[in-house]
Design a protein around this motif. Sequence first.
Motif, PDB file in Angstrom:
ATOM      1  N   VAL A 117      10.404   6.759   4.525  1.00 34.83           N
ATOM      2  CA  VAL A 117      11.324   6.259   5.562  1.00 34.83           C
ATOM      3  C   VAL A 117      11.017   4.803   5.887  1.00 34.83           C
ATOM      4  CG1 VAL A 117      12.009   6.487   7.984  1.00 34.83           C
ATOM      5  CG2 VAL A 117      11.800   8.526   6.546  1.00 34.83           C
ATOM      6  N   VAL A 118       9.719   4.441   5.990  1.00 33.21           N
ATOM      7  CA  VAL A 118       9.347   3.059   6.296  1.00 33.21           C
ATOM      8  C   VAL A 118       9.837   2.111   5.210  1.00 33.21           C
ATOM      9  CG1 VAL A 118       7.391   1.470   6.524  1.00 33.21           C
ATOM     10  CG2 VAL A 118       7.366   3.660   7.718  1.00 33.21           C
ATOM     11  N   LEU A 119       9.648   2.470   3.947  1.00 32.21           N
ATOM     12  CA  LEU A 119      10.111   1.611   2.853  1.00 32.21           C
ATOM     13  C   LEU A 119      11.623   1.525   2.821  1.00 32.21           C
ATOM     14  CD1 LEU A 119       7.736   2.393  -0.165  1.00 32.21           C
ATOM     15  CD2 LEU A 119       7.723   0.442   1.387  1.00 32.21           C
TER      16      LEU A 119
ATOM     17  N   ARG B 183      16.460  -1.681   3.938  1.00 30.46           N
ATOM     18  CA  ARG B 183      17.679  -1.878   4.714  1.00 30.46           C
ATOM     19  C   ARG B 183      17.641  -3.200   5.463  1.00 30.46           C
ATOM     20  NH1 ARG B 183      17.965   4.294   6.990  1.00 30.46           N
ATOM     21  NH2 ARG B 183      19.343   5.162   5.408  1.00 30.46           N
ATOM     22  N   ALA B 184      16.464  -3.559   5.995  1.00 26.75           N
ATOM     23  CA  ALA B 184      16.329  -4.827   6.710  1.00 26.75           C
ATOM     24  C   ALA B 184      16.583  -5.998   5.772  1.00 26.75           C
ATOM     25  CB  ALA B 184      14.937  -4.931   7.339  1.00 26.75           C
ATOM     26  N   ARG B 185      16.017  -5.938   4.572  1.00 21.71           N
ATOM     27  CA  ARG B 185      16.247  -6.995   3.590  1.00 21.71           C
ATOM     28  C   ARG B 185      17.724  -7.079   3.222  1.00 21.71           C
ATOM     29  NH1 ARG B 185      11.076  -5.554   1.461  1.00 21.71           N
ATOM     30  NH2 ARG B 185      12.032  -3.919   0.184  1.00 21.71           N
ATOM     31  N   SER B 186      18.341  -5.899   3.015  1.00 22.47           N
ATOM     32  CA  SER B 186      19.751  -5.862   2.643  1.00 22.47           C
ATOM     33  C   SER B 186      20.631  -6.420   3.755  1.00 22.47           C
ATOM     34  CB  SER B 186      20.175  -4.421   2.324  1.00 22.47           C
ATOM     35  OG  SER B 186      19.481  -3.936   1.202  1.00 22.47           O
ATOM     36  N   ALA B 187      20.279  -6.089   5.016  1.00 24.30           N
ATOM     37  CA  ALA B 187      21.082  -6.561   6.150  1.00 24.30           C
ATOM     38  C   ALA B 187      21.067  -8.080   6.222  1.00 24.30           C
ATOM     39  CB  ALA B 187      20.560  -5.955   7.443  1.00 24.30           C
TER      40      ALA B 187
ATOM     41  N   GLN C 105       0.832  -1.203   0.000  1.00 23.97           N
ATOM     42  CA  GLN C 105       0.000   0.000   0.000  1.00 23.97           C
ATOM     43  C   GLN C 105       0.869   1.256   0.000  1.00 23.97           C
ATOM     44  OE1 GLN C 105      -2.417  -0.610   3.476  1.00 23.97           O
ATOM     45  NE2 GLN C 105      -4.172  -1.352   2.287  1.00 23.97           N
ATOM     46  N   LEU C 106       1.951   1.234   0.763  1.00 25.21           N
ATOM     47  CA  LEU C 106       2.850   2.393   0.794  1.00 25.21           C
ATOM     48  C   LEU C 106       3.490   2.614  -0.575  1.00 25.21           C
ATOM     49  CD1 LEU C 106       4.655   2.009   4.254  1.00 25.21           C
ATOM     50  CD2 LEU C 106       2.663   3.394   3.676  1.00 25.21           C
ATOM     51  N   ARG C 107       3.901   1.528  -1.236  1.00 23.03           N
ATOM     52  CA  ARG C 107       4.484   1.671  -2.578  1.00 23.03           C
ATOM     53  C   ARG C 107       3.451   2.232  -3.554  1.00 23.03           C
ATOM     54  NH1 ARG C 107       6.689  -3.468  -1.096  1.00 23.03           N
ATOM     55  NH2 ARG C 107       8.937  -3.277  -0.668  1.00 23.03           N
ATOM     56  N   TYR C 108       2.233   1.763  -3.455  1.00 20.51           N
ATOM     57  CA  TYR C 108       1.176   2.279  -4.333  1.00 20.51           C
ATOM     58  C   TYR C 108       0.937   3.769  -4.060  1.00 20.51           C
ATOM     59  CZ  TYR C 108      -0.145  -2.543  -5.573  1.00 20.51           C
ATOM     60  OH  TYR C 108      -0.146  -3.824  -6.038  1.00 20.51           O
ATOM     61  N   PHE C 109       0.889   4.128  -2.790  1.00 17.69           N
ATOM     62  CA  PHE C 109       0.670   5.534  -2.409  1.00 17.69           C
ATOM     63  C   PHE C 109       1.787   6.420  -2.957  1.00 17.69           C
ATOM     64  CE2 PHE C 109       2.009   8.702   0.810  1.00 17.69           C
ATOM     65  CZ  PHE C 109       1.001   9.643   0.608  1.00 17.69           C
ATOM     66  N   ILE C 110       3.040   5.994  -2.771  1.00 15.20           N
ATOM     67  CA  ILE C 110       4.177   6.788  -3.260  1.00 15.20           C
ATOM     68  C   ILE C 110       4.145   6.863  -4.784  1.00 15.20           C
ATOM     69  CG2 ILE C 110       6.701   6.829  -3.464  1.00 15.20           C
ATOM     70  CD1 ILE C 110       6.802   5.589  -0.645  1.00 15.20           C
ATOM     71  N   GLY C 111       3.829   5.751  -5.444  1.00 17.82           N
ATOM     72  CA  GLY C 111       3.744   5.749  -6.907  1.00 17.82           C
ATOM     73  C   GLY C 111       2.694   6.702  -7.431  1.00 17.82           C
ATOM     74  N   ALA C 112       1.526   6.726  -6.776  1.00 23.76           N
ATOM     75  CA  ALA C 112       0.455   7.634  -7.195  1.00 23.76           C
ATOM     76  C   ALA C 112       0.842   9.087  -6.966  1.00 23.76           C
ATOM     77  CB  ALA C 112      -0.837   7.298  -6.447  1.00 23.76           C
TER      78      ALA C 112
ATOM     79  N   LEU D  55      18.486  11.587  11.873  1.00 21.22           N
ATOM     80  CA  LEU D  55      17.394  11.230  12.773  1.00 21.22           C
ATOM     81  C   LEU D  55      16.194  10.659  12.013  1.00 21.22           C
ATOM     82  CD1 LEU D  55      17.579  14.263  15.228  1.00 21.22           C
ATOM     83  CD2 LEU D  55      18.100  11.867  15.771  1.00 21.22           C
ATOM     84  N   SER D  56      15.984  11.119  10.781  1.00 22.96           N
ATOM     85  CA  SER D  56      14.848  10.636   9.992  1.00 22.96           C
ATOM     86  C   SER D  56      15.180   9.371   9.216  1.00 22.96           C
ATOM     87  CB  SER D  56      14.372  11.723   9.025  1.00 22.96           C
ATOM     88  OG  SER D  56      15.360  11.976   8.031  1.00 22.96           O
ATOM     89  N   GLY D  57      16.443   8.925   9.287  1.00 26.45           N
ATOM     90  CA  GLY D  57      16.827   7.697   8.610  1.00 26.45           C
ATOM     91  C   GLY D  57      17.243   7.848   7.170  1.00 26.45           C
ATOM     92  N   ARG D  58      17.405   9.080   6.694  1.00 26.89           N
ATOM     93  CA  ARG D  58      17.798   9.285   5.297  1.00 26.89           C
ATOM     94  C   ARG D  58      19.308   9.351   5.102  1.00 26.89           C
ATOM     95  NH1 ARG D  58      13.896  14.238   4.072  1.00 26.89           N
ATOM     96  NH2 ARG D  58      14.130  14.442   6.338  1.00 26.89           N
ATOM     97  N   LEU D  59      20.055   9.320   6.194  1.00 38.32           N
ATOM     98  CA  LEU D  59      21.505   9.165   6.148  1.00 38.32           C
ATOM     99  C   LEU D  59      21.901   8.013   7.051  1.00 38.32           C
ATOM    100  CD1 LEU D  59      22.979  12.803   6.380  1.00 38.32           C
ATOM    101  CD2 LEU D  59      23.001  11.304   4.374  1.00 38.32           C
ATOM    102  N   ASP D  60      22.941   7.291   6.660  1.00 40.13           N
ATOM    103  CA  ASP D  60      23.451   6.202   7.490  1.00 40.13           C
ATOM    104  C   ASP D  60      24.482   6.700   8.491  1.00 40.13           C
ATOM    105  OD1 ASP D  60      22.103   3.880   6.271  1.00 40.13           O
ATOM    106  OD2 ASP D  60      23.205   4.494   4.489  1.00 40.13           O
ATOM    107  N   MET D  61      25.243   7.715   8.126  1.00 35.68           N
ATOM    108  CA  MET D  61      26.248   8.294   9.023  1.00 35.68           C
ATOM    109  C   MET D  61      26.603   9.673   8.500  1.00 35.68           C
ATOM    110  SD  MET D  61      29.659   6.160   7.867  1.00 35.68           S
ATOM    111  CE  MET D  61      28.733   4.646   7.655  1.00 35.68           C
ATOM    112  N   ALA D  62      27.284  10.451   9.333  1.00 36.72           N
ATOM    113  CA  ALA D  62      27.697  11.791   8.906  1.00 36.72           C
ATOM    114  C   ALA D  62      28.930  12.213   9.692  1.00 36.72           C
ATOM    115  CB  ALA D  62      26.573  12.806   9.114  1.00 36.72           C
ATOM    116  N   LEU D  63      29.826  12.938   9.025  1.00 38.17           N
ATOM    117  CA  LEU D  63      30.965  13.551   9.695  1.00 38.17           C
ATOM    118  C   LEU D  63      30.584  14.985  10.018  1.00 38.17           C
ATOM    119  CD1 LEU D  63      34.036  12.222   7.670  1.00 38.17           C
ATOM    120  CD2 LEU D  63      32.919  11.261   9.677  1.00 38.17           C
ATOM    121  N   LEU D  64      30.524  15.292  11.317  1.00 42.37           N
ATOM    122  CA  LEU D  64      30.039  16.575  11.795  1.00 42.37           C
ATOM    123  C   LEU D  64      31.062  17.217  12.711  1.00 42.37           C
ATOM    124  CD1 LEU D  64      26.494  15.372  12.936  1.00 42.37           C
ATOM    125  CD2 LEU D  64      27.043  16.397  10.730  1.00 42.37           C
TER     126      LEU D  64
END
Length: 323
Positions: free
Chosen positions: A81-83, A88-92, A16-23, A148-157
């Motif tokens: 973010v959920v997708l 990431r879970a599948r990849s792990a 459903q999320l994929r359909y929503f994003i696609g639309a 924090l939103s999960g769109r980066l895996d790490m950052a140099l700050l």
Amino acid sequence: MGYLIDVLLIVMELRQLRYFIGASEAGSLLKASAMLHVAQPALSQQIASLEHEVGARLFDRSSRGVALTEAGKVFLEHARVVLLDAERARSAVRDSTATPSGDVALGLTTTVALAATMPILSACRAELPKVRLKIVEAYSGFLRERLLSGRLDMALLYGDTTEIGLSNTPLLNDQLVYVSNAANLQLPPKITLEDLARSPLVLPGNEHGLRRLINEACAPLQLELNVVAEIESLSSVKRAAEIGIGNTILPQGSVAEEVSAGRLRTAIIHSPQMLRRVVCATNAARPSSVSVNAVNALVHRVIHGMVVSNAWPGTWIGDTQRH
């Protein structure tokens, strides 16, 4: 049996999320159905079911197609973010015993990027050829929000303060230096903040972390800087100093190449506040993957090697056992 039902429900909800994003991306259920290879009535039914589940209308429908409502715009960010987490879970699981591969998103502040982007990219291509590194260069605040939103895996700050939701691993202390062009033959090895205030300067704007640190160092002495130009691009700031428009203040590592080539000169600024800590930040609440761990270790090795070779002048404070 109950476990299988739960799994099927999760799969359906992800669909459903994929359909929503696609639309939302297609702007039309007809176009989305073709793109997603699903019949339009089934697509409409799934989106209606999703709207019922979340308790809000996600699309405004018209003869011209569909457009996100305000609730839909908010939901879209969370759906992505959920997708991403599901992938990431599948990849792990897939990569747990395999060669690191896939996408890894790394954030770099603009000043860190000047010194570290190319060395990290080169090492990643050589050592982790199946990993596709996605580098985001931005201000620290933007990178923290993406972590924090999960769109980066790490950052140099820059910075070493404890932040809720983030895990910071210290890497090095980076010295800020006064930067002038090669023609400034009288530049002493060290200058004071008072000397700095008498110099024409080209700096980033007041919202930039580097500028805030400089202003905070000068404030107790009531020093007013002679800023002749404000430039947000640090590459352009370096270029302005090189051709003599004004001098600037940058981390020593970010101008090491130009100093070595004889295009710029630097002087240490005599102030304990002209020092910044570089940390590797990750999201403390999100599980990592084999690929992310591999890139994390690679980043540590690369930065440590740069400090040891003086390609990034600074003081290493990281864990040398990680190498």
